[in-house]
Design an enzyme around this catalytic site. Structure first.
Site, PDB file in Angstrom:
ATOM      1  CG  ASN A 131      -1.765  -7.329 -14.490  1.00 13.70           C
ATOM      2  OD1 ASN A 131      -0.883  -6.742 -13.870  1.00 13.70           O
ATOM      3  ND2 ASN A 131      -2.060  -8.603 -14.285  1.00 13.70           N
ATOM      4  N   GLY A 132       0.444  -4.991 -15.695  1.00 16.18           N
ATOM      5  CA  GLY A 132       1.844  -5.159 -16.090  1.00 16.18           C
ATOM      6  C   GLY A 132       2.565  -3.820 -16.058  1.00 16.18           C
TER       7      GLY A 132
ATOM      8  CD  GLU B  19       5.301 -18.683   6.026  1.00 15.16           C
ATOM      9  OE1 GLU B  19       6.202 -18.027   5.473  1.00 15.16           O
ATOM     10  OE2 GLU B  19       4.107 -18.524   5.762  1.00 15.16           O
TER      11      GLU B  19
ATOM     12  CE  LYS C 231       1.852 -16.011   6.221  1.00 15.84           C
ATOM     13  NZ  LYS C 231       2.215 -16.681   5.006  1.00 15.84           N
TER      14      LYS C 231
ATOM     15  CB  CYS D  66      -3.551  -4.603 -12.266  1.00 16.48           C
ATOM     16  SG  CYS D  66      -2.461  -3.222 -11.968  1.00 16.48           S
TER      17      CYS D  66
ATOM     18  CE  LYS E 257      -2.579 -15.834  -2.582  1.00 22.67           C
ATOM     19  NZ  LYS E 257      -1.957 -16.300  -1.326  1.00 22.67           N
TER      20      LYS E 257
ATOM     21  CG  HIS F 198      27.091 -14.412  18.142  1.00 22.25           C
ATOM     22  ND1 HIS F 198      28.358 -14.494  18.675  1.00 22.25           N
ATOM     23  CD2 HIS F 198      26.599 -15.677  18.151  1.00 22.25           C
ATOM     24  CE1 HIS F 198      28.634 -15.765  18.971  1.00 22.25           C
ATOM     25  NE2 HIS F 198      27.577 -16.496  18.667  1.00 22.25           N
TER      26      HIS F 198
ATOM     27  CD1 TRP G 255      -1.291  -3.348  -5.060  1.00 20.66           C
ATOM     28  CD2 TRP G 255       0.569  -3.187  -6.289  1.00 20.66           C
ATOM     29  NE1 TRP G 255      -0.219  -3.465  -4.215  1.00 20.66           N
ATOM     30  CE2 TRP G 255       0.932  -3.368  -4.932  1.00 20.66           C
ATOM     31  CE3 TRP G 255       1.580  -3.054  -7.236  1.00 20.66           C
ATOM     32  CZ2 TRP G 255       2.256  -3.430  -4.510  1.00 20.66           C
ATOM     33  CZ3 TRP G 255       2.897  -3.106  -6.815  1.00 20.66           C
ATOM     34  CH2 TRP G 255       3.224  -3.290  -5.467  1.00 20.66           C
TER      35      TRP G 255
ATOM     36  CD  GLU H  85       1.923 -12.202   4.577  1.00 25.42           C
ATOM     37  OE1 GLU H  85       1.867 -11.661   3.477  1.00 25.42           O
ATOM     38  OE2 GLU H  85       2.121 -13.415   4.722  1.00 25.42           O
TER      39      GLU H  85
ATOM     40  NE  ARG I 259      -4.761 -10.307 -10.177  1.00 24.31           N
ATOM     41  CZ  ARG I 259      -4.070 -11.234 -10.830  1.00 24.31           C
ATOM     42  NH1 ARG I 259      -4.362 -12.491 -10.656  1.00 24.31           N
ATOM     43  NH2 ARG I 259      -3.115 -10.911 -11.656  1.00 24.31           N
TER      44      ARG I 259
HETATM   45  O1  M6R Z   1       2.872 -16.698  -5.747  1.00 18.35           O
HETATM   46  P1  M6R Z   1       4.189 -16.910  -5.049  1.00 18.35           P
HETATM   47  O2  M6R Z   1       4.193 -18.110  -4.183  1.00 18.35           O
HETATM   48  O3  M6R Z   1       5.348 -16.902  -6.006  1.00 18.35           O
HETATM   49  O4  M6R Z   1       4.356 -15.647  -4.121  1.00 18.35           O
HETATM   50  C1  M6R Z   1       5.518 -15.450  -3.370  1.00 18.35           C
HETATM   51  C2  M6R Z   1       5.308 -14.426  -2.296  1.00 18.35           C
HETATM   52  O5  M6R Z   1       4.915 -13.204  -2.868  1.00 18.35           O
HETATM   53  C3  M6R Z   1       4.244 -14.865  -1.283  1.00 18.35           C
HETATM   54  O6  M6R Z   1       4.556 -16.086  -0.711  1.00 18.35           O
HETATM   55  C4  M6R Z   1       4.105 -13.800  -0.172  1.00 18.35           C
HETATM   56  O7  M6R Z   1       5.268 -13.758   0.601  1.00 18.35           O
HETATM   57  C5  M6R Z   1       2.868 -14.085   0.679  1.00 18.35           C
HETATM   58  N1  M6R Z   1       2.133 -12.890   0.891  1.00 18.35           N
HETATM   59  C6  M6R Z   1       3.195 -14.605   2.015  1.00 18.35           C
HETATM   60  O8  M6R Z   1       2.078 -14.872   2.774  1.00 18.35           O
END
Ligand code: M6R
Length: 609
Positions: free
Chosen positions: A99-100, A482, A486, A2, A604, A505, A75, A489, A27
């Site tokens: 938010n929370g 990674e 990427k 949020c 985010k 395996h 959210w 997502e 976010r």
């Molecule tokens: O803000 P942070 O680096 O702690 O966030 C961690 C993950 O939520 C963040 O890296 C997430 O995996 C990204 N969407 C990846 O691109």
């Protein structure tokens, strides 16, 4: 997660609130709403969907007119995304955004129902609104009512509040969830994050746990949880409006990929003294480093993947054992840690709930904590024993790119200094590695220029795939993780990363001509072995995209496409090779017509468990 904004001043507050909420879109959210004082009454407009849906609704049903109000992007956690569940939520005299997560909302709701209160939504937030309204009806004074209410709440919250009896005044309070108070000229703001208000002011206060801010156009007062006024330190954001705009790029993600050379320079250069890393201003001294027994790198998602690279580098150079943990696992597995252990928490936002909880657990158990964080003043940054800020600037795209890059650069700085402190490398070697790290900023710029076209072409071959495999060994495996995250997502194509030697395996049974394989093979010592693994998948019909160093001898039958990065100091190659992996993911997402910067279901900053 949020986003919260609030405004008091002279401008059209609905316009300011929506504009500020747009800056928090990154976010992630599924509904939006605002509440504005109109003729001393609180008028609410809210809608499921994106901000454009809210704007459309206000165009047809009327935009609240006034110069003070609060706004929110939600959210969903408690209750589906819907108009009713969207914030703001109200009691008779109180309206608020949140938010929370309120953990004890059910028992509070039961209590309020017994008091004869009705609820319209499924949210925990409406419970807070009704509880505050309940106390306000009794006490008839906002600050005391807020204190009574927050004393009863368990969980995390940042609240923006308006009381109908106090027109043109906005109240704010927080615990765990982030909230800042922007200080302008004749106007003041609240926001979950600086980008929301940077267009109007760079000056802000960081609100601490349970502090209450009262905003009017003429000033801001802050009170502690005993209603005592307190002085706040004024902070100033050191970046400008361009940092939160797209600056001509079609998406934030590609802008941020292109910002990586600058981000590396800004992060590494200030930490070099006499050609060697110097982290003393972060409280990291050679004595402290020599005392480290074991290292745990704890983080989530991409930040955790930077830790995977860190593990290989630290173990190789400093000969110190490193365990990489997913924060949500670490915090519940009763980790064996204590004095002498160093827990490195990596986080772009500095607010990730699991990473924060892991750090607090590590402190409780007597370990030292080092945070590698991008967002200035964030909770993880403030609570860690030692802190290295990465200077990537604001990262808006949900898919992390430049933050990952600078997390890598800090992993190297730390590994070099640790290796030197522990006597594993001498001064010449330390200076050599440091000079190479400084050079990465230029090399990354070269890689962006050299690999964009081919990455774009390769993505046209991936766009229809249902599933993909990323393989590599050692550092290349860490990097594959990674690359795979990427891609999935933002393109919504399933993919997995696999240690190349482990394929036979089990996983190799998945290989068909329909499953492309991206093979990363940049490390000379493992090159032949990875090539053998590539041949194994090729023999089973896979289309192979291989990423290697320039000058590598590769026979045409091994790979369908070969993407080359400049030959460079091998231990640093992850910083170069992550670029084409980012580009491939980006262009695949663009071609699939996805919302690149705000992929579905993602936020985010993940401030809930
Ligand atoms: O803000 P942070 O680096 O702690 O966030 C961690 C993950 O939520 C963040 O890296 C997430 O995996 C990204 N969407 C990846 O691109």
């Amino acid at each position: 997660m949020c986003g919260i904004v609030g405004y008091v001043g002279k401008r059209d507050s609905a316009d300011v609130l929506v504009d500020a909420l747009k800056k928090l879109e990154y976010r992630g959210y599924d509904s939006a709403g605002i509440a504005v004082f109109e003729d001393n009454k609180i008028k609410v407009a809210k809608s499921k969907g994106k901000l454009k849906d809210l704007i459309q609704k206000m165009d047809t049903e009327g935009k609240p007119q006034g110069t003070a109000g609060i706004g929110h992007t939600r959210w969903a956690t408690h209750g589906e995304p819907s108009d009713i569940n969207s914030h703001p939520h109200s009691g008779a005299k109180v309206t608020l955004v949140h938010n929370g997560i309120i953990e004890n909302y059910k028992e509070l709701k039961d209590f309020l129902v017994k008091q004869g209160r009705d609820f319209l939504s499924d949210t925990d937030t409406e419970v807070v609104a009704q509880l505050l309204d309940y106390y306000y009806a009794k006490i008839k004074e906002p600050i005391s009512a807020i204190i009574e209410t927050t004393q009863e709440l368990r969980g995390s919250f940042a609240l923006g509040i308006v009381f109908e009896d106090y027109p043109n005044t906005v109240y704010a309070v927080r615990r765990e969830s982030p909230l800042i108070v922007g200080i302008g000229q004749g106007e003041n703001f609240i926001a979950s994050d600086v980008p929301a208000i940077i267009k109007y002011t760079k000056d802000y206060y960081l609100l601490e746990h349970d502090e209450i801010a009262v905003l009017s156009p003429n000033g801001v007062e802050v009170f502690d949880s005993h209603s005592q006024p307190i002085e706040k330190e004024l902070k100033t954001a050191d970046w400008d409006v361009d940092a939160v705009g797209k600056c001509g790029y079609p998406h934030y993600m590609i802008k941020e990929i292109n910002e990586q050379p600058t981000a590396i320079r800004n992060t590494v250069t200030p930490r070099i003294k006499d050609g060697m890393p110097c982290l003393e201003e972060c409280n990291i001294t050679p004595e402290m480093l020599r005392g480290i027994r074991n290292i745990f790198i704890v983080a989530c998602g991409t930040a955790m993947h930077s830790g995977m690279v860190g593990k290989y580098v630290i173990e190789e150079l400093a000969r110190t054992a490193v365990t990489v943990d997913i924060a949500s696992e670490f915090r519940y597995r009763n980790p064996i840690i204590g004095e002498g252990d160093l827990i490195i928490i990596v986080s772009q936002s500095g607010e990730t709930a699991d990473s924060l909880a892991a750090m607090r657990l590590a402190k409780e158990k007597g370990a030292k904590t080092l945070a590698i964080v991008n967002a200035m003043g964030s909770t993880i940054a403030r609570e860690a024993d030692m802190l290295i800020y990465t200077h990537a600037g604001p990262e808006i795209s949900v898919a992390s790119t430049k933050a990952y890059m600078v997390q890598l650069s800090v992993m190297y700085l730390f590994a070099f200094e640790l290796a030197y402190a522990k006597g594993q490398i001498d001064e010449d070697k330390l200076k050599y590695y440091t000079s190479k790290l400084l050079e990465t900023s230029e090399r990354v710029a070269d890689v962006i220029a050299q690999t964009t076209e081919l990455s774009q072409k390769i993505s046209t071959k991936l766009v229809t795939a249902d599933s993909l495999l990323y393989i590599g060994r050692g550092l290349d495996y860490a990097l594959s993780m990674e690359g795979s995250l990427k891609l999935k997502e933002i393109s919504y194509i399933h993919s997995e990363s696999y240690a190349a030697g482990e394929l036979k395996h089990g996983t190799i049974s998945l290989i068909t001509p329909e499953m492309p394989v991206i093979a990363v093979a940049t490390q000379s010592a493992l090159f032949e072995k990875t090539v053998s693994n590539i041949k194994e998948v090729k023999a089973r019909g896979a289309k192979v995209i291989m990423i290697c160093q320039e000058g590598c001898d590769i026979s045409p039958d091994i790979a369908n496409y070969v993407l080359r990065v400049p030959a460079f100091e091998e231990i640093l190659l992850p910083m170069l090779v992550c670029v084409p992996l980012q580009l491939i993911a980006y262009y695949t997402s663009v071609q699939r017509g996805n919302d690149v910067d705000q992929p579905r279901n993602l936020a985010k900053s993940v401030t809930v468990e």
